[in-house]
Design a protein around this motif. Sequence first.
Motif, mmCIF file in Angstrom:
data_model
loop_
_atom_site.group_PDB
_atom_site.id
_atom_site.type_symbol
_atom_site.label_atom_id
_atom_site.label_comp_id
_atom_site.label_asym_id
_atom_site.label_seq_id
_atom_site.Cartn_x
_atom_site.Cartn_y
_atom_site.Cartn_z
ATOM 1 N N PRO A 172 0.072 5.317 -46.073
ATOM 2 C CA PRO A 172 -1.379 5.210 -46.044
ATOM 3 C C PRO A 172 -2.016 6.295 -45.177
ATOM 4 C CG PRO A 172 -0.365 3.338 -44.904
ATOM 5 C CD PRO A 172 0.752 4.206 -45.390
ATOM 6 N N VAL A 223 -1.713 -1.070 -48.034
ATOM 7 C CA VAL A 223 -1.307 -1.933 -46.915
ATOM 8 C C VAL A 223 -1.459 -3.401 -47.332
ATOM 9 C CG1 VAL A 223 -1.885 -2.580 -44.525
ATOM 10 C CG2 VAL A 223 -1.953 -0.172 -45.218
ATOM 11 N N GLY A 258 -8.422 6.875 -40.930
ATOM 12 C CA GLY A 258 -8.663 6.572 -42.349
ATOM 13 C C GLY A 258 -8.447 7.774 -43.232
ATOM 14 N N THR A 278 -1.977 12.236 -41.079
ATOM 15 C CA THR A 278 -1.644 10.804 -41.148
ATOM 16 C C THR A 278 -0.677 10.435 -40.022
ATOM 17 O OG1 THR A 278 0.155 11.260 -42.659
ATOM 18 C CG2 THR A 278 -1.902 10.608 -43.662
ATOM 19 N N LEU A 332 0.234 3.264 -35.201
ATOM 20 C CA LEU A 332 -1.217 3.264 -34.971
ATOM 21 C C LEU A 332 -1.688 2.423 -33.772
ATOM 22 C CD1 LEU A 332 -2.917 3.305 -38.492
ATOM 23 C CD2 LEU A 332 -3.063 5.018 -36.684
ATOM 24 N N GLU A 374 -17.829 0.578 -47.390
ATOM 25 C CA GLU A 374 -16.538 -0.068 -47.128
ATOM 26 C C GLU A 374 -16.606 -1.445 -47.764
ATOM 27 O OE1 GLU A 374 -13.669 0.960 -45.834
ATOM 28 O OE2 GLU A 374 -14.428 2.642 -44.680
ATOM 29 N N GLY A 412 -12.919 -2.773 -44.759
ATOM 30 C CA GLY A 412 -12.838 -1.966 -43.539
ATOM 31 C C GLY A 412 -11.710 -2.426 -42.629
ATOM 32 N N MET A 413 -10.466 -2.259 -43.100
ATOM 33 C CA MET A 413 -9.315 -2.754 -42.340
ATOM 34 C C MET A 413 -9.160 -2.056 -40.997
ATOM 35 S SD MET A 413 -6.782 -3.405 -45.545
ATOM 36 C CE MET A 413 -5.267 -3.273 -44.688
ATOM 37 N N GLU A 418 -8.233 -3.686 -37.359
ATOM 38 C CA GLU A 418 -7.021 -3.285 -36.612
ATOM 39 C C GLU A 418 -7.402 -2.846 -35.185
ATOM 40 O OE1 GLU A 418 -5.447 -0.249 -39.169
ATOM 41 O OE2 GLU A 418 -4.825 -1.675 -40.708
HETATM 42 N N1 UDP Z 1 -3.784 4.182 -42.174
HETATM 43 C C1 UDP Z 1 -2.502 4.468 -41.716
HETATM 44 N N2 UDP Z 1 -2.244 5.739 -41.263
HETATM 45 C C2 UDP Z 1 -3.191 6.709 -41.239
HETATM 46 C C3 UDP Z 1 -4.488 6.399 -41.676
HETATM 47 C C4 UDP Z 1 -4.753 5.126 -42.146
HETATM 48 O O1 UDP Z 1 -1.624 3.614 -41.715
HETATM 49 O O2 UDP Z 1 -2.873 7.834 -40.843
HETATM 50 C C5 UDP Z 1 -4.072 2.811 -42.688
HETATM 51 C C6 UDP Z 1 -4.928 2.008 -41.720
HETATM 52 O O3 UDP Z 1 -4.134 1.472 -40.685
HETATM 53 C C7 UDP Z 1 -5.534 0.954 -42.654
HETATM 54 C C8 UDP Z 1 -5.640 1.677 -43.982
HETATM 55 O O4 UDP Z 1 -4.842 2.861 -43.884
HETATM 56 O O5 UDP Z 1 -4.658 -0.148 -42.760
HETATM 57 C C9 UDP Z 1 -7.076 2.050 -44.310
HETATM 58 O O6 UDP Z 1 -7.737 0.918 -44.726
HETATM 59 P P1 UDP Z 1 -9.332 0.777 -44.760
HETATM 60 O O7 UDP Z 1 -9.658 -0.557 -45.337
HETATM 61 O O8 UDP Z 1 -9.922 1.031 -43.414
HETATM 62 O O9 UDP Z 1 -9.822 1.965 -45.696
HETATM 63 P P2 UDP Z 1 -9.534 2.260 -47.248
HETATM 64 O O10 UDP Z 1 -8.352 3.160 -47.312
HETATM 65 O O11 UDP Z 1 -9.286 0.949 -47.919
HETATM 66 O O12 UDP Z 1 -10.777 2.930 -47.701
#
Ligand code: UDP
Length: 419
Positions: free
Chosen positions: A24, A34, A232, A292, A298, A315, A318-319, A323
């Motif tokens: 991710p 995720v 993100g 990433t 994280l 969003e 907005g995980m 977190e």
């Molecule tokens: N994430 C990660 N590593 C990164 C950047 C993001 O694991 O370098 C994960 C973050 O922990 C979260 C997800 O990617 O669980 C992003 O989810 P979010 O709902 O905020 O955004 P989306 O990708 O759904 O737009």
Amino acid sequence: MGVRVAEKVRVAMISVHGCPLLRPGGREAGGMNVYLRAVSRELGRRGIPVDVFTRCHEAEAPSMVDLGGGSRLIHVVAGRQGPVEKERLYAYLPQFRDGVLEFQRREGVHYHIVHSHYWLSGWVGQAVSAAWSVPHVVTFHTLGESKNRSRWGERESSLRIETERRVVAQADKVVACSPEERQQLLNLYWAGSQKVAVIPCGVDLGLFRPMGRDRARRQLGLKASKLLLYVGRLEPLKGVDILLRVVSQLSEEEGLHLMVVGGDAASAGETERLRRIAWELGVQNQVSFLGTVDHEALPLYYSAADICVVPSYYESFGMVAVEALACGTPVVAARVGGLRSTIRDGEMGYLIPWHCPEPYAERLELLLGNESLKRSFGRAGRAWVERFSWSLIAEQVLALYEELLDSNTVVPPSMALPA
Ligand code: UDP
């Protein structure tokens, strides 16, 4: 309530483009990936085997991967066995559908529920659930019409929006990730109010927990005295350019630094655009683009930061915000979509109603200068997000499956979408 589903259910999850094994934070993988991994794991733990069907995105990918707890990941060949832009995947959906049907026939398994994720998968989910005469649940994760309305320049295709409308009309249940997304499904997609259930996304409370700011900073070798964090995917809709302007407005703050986590080779264009903006604003030395970071690493970054900023235009949930709160870090976020209900304004962070730097700068300045407010926000945030544990979320998903199986919904084959 009738039979506990655990006694009889096998679930087919459809995720055409969101392989849960992808890292991710890159262009094509984020919250949905995720989510799939966590929910499949939790359902597996409850004795409900899940088969996640996803497109074979690289030639070397194994056709099947054991996800534990009886759950499996199945790579379906559709189009070339390599990366394909999401926008071009629609043409391969019939091939993907046939691959899922063929797997089911070959293995002789019986699925009781189809749960699809994102609009492309909704198309496939509707077709296979009709073929098997079982209920179809769909979670869109993002909606084309809502994206188009959230930021000038977004152009999600009418093909996407029409397909979403059709899937909303035909699916047995639509899961919205937040009350705001539910409202959008009702207003923009004309969904019946009985059809839409709200089940939030979740957070791994064991992984994401406060680790102590100084310790986290030492471990990461960070020197700055005031640390802001963005996490993100990197795309214009995430509003990182607004955050760069905020940093330039806060340049009086001594030792202020912004860490931008996320972005891979496929998002090089957006990373370059953001780097250029940072140069133009003269804040290039106050911003680190880290690419990433492993999901498991994280918590260190969230714990090291004073404040996590989520400046998105849109969003559905907005995980990242949840977190950060789980790690005891206050969040300053745009007052959009799911963020309106995942963060309580003035209790664990602030919600900003305008997509411009000044109100962000004002709130960040206030928080950065008030250690005890930050600490009390951090404590309140951690307590608040206990409700988003994956285990509680999986229970809600399960209750929805139970409701559908109890009501014995059968999708007539005539409702199958045309190829
Ligand atoms: N994430 C990660 N590593 C990164 C950047 C993001 O694991 O370098 C994960 C973050 O922990 C979260 C997800 O990617 O669980 C992003 O989810 P979010 O709902 O905020 O955004 P989306 O990708 O759904 O737009």
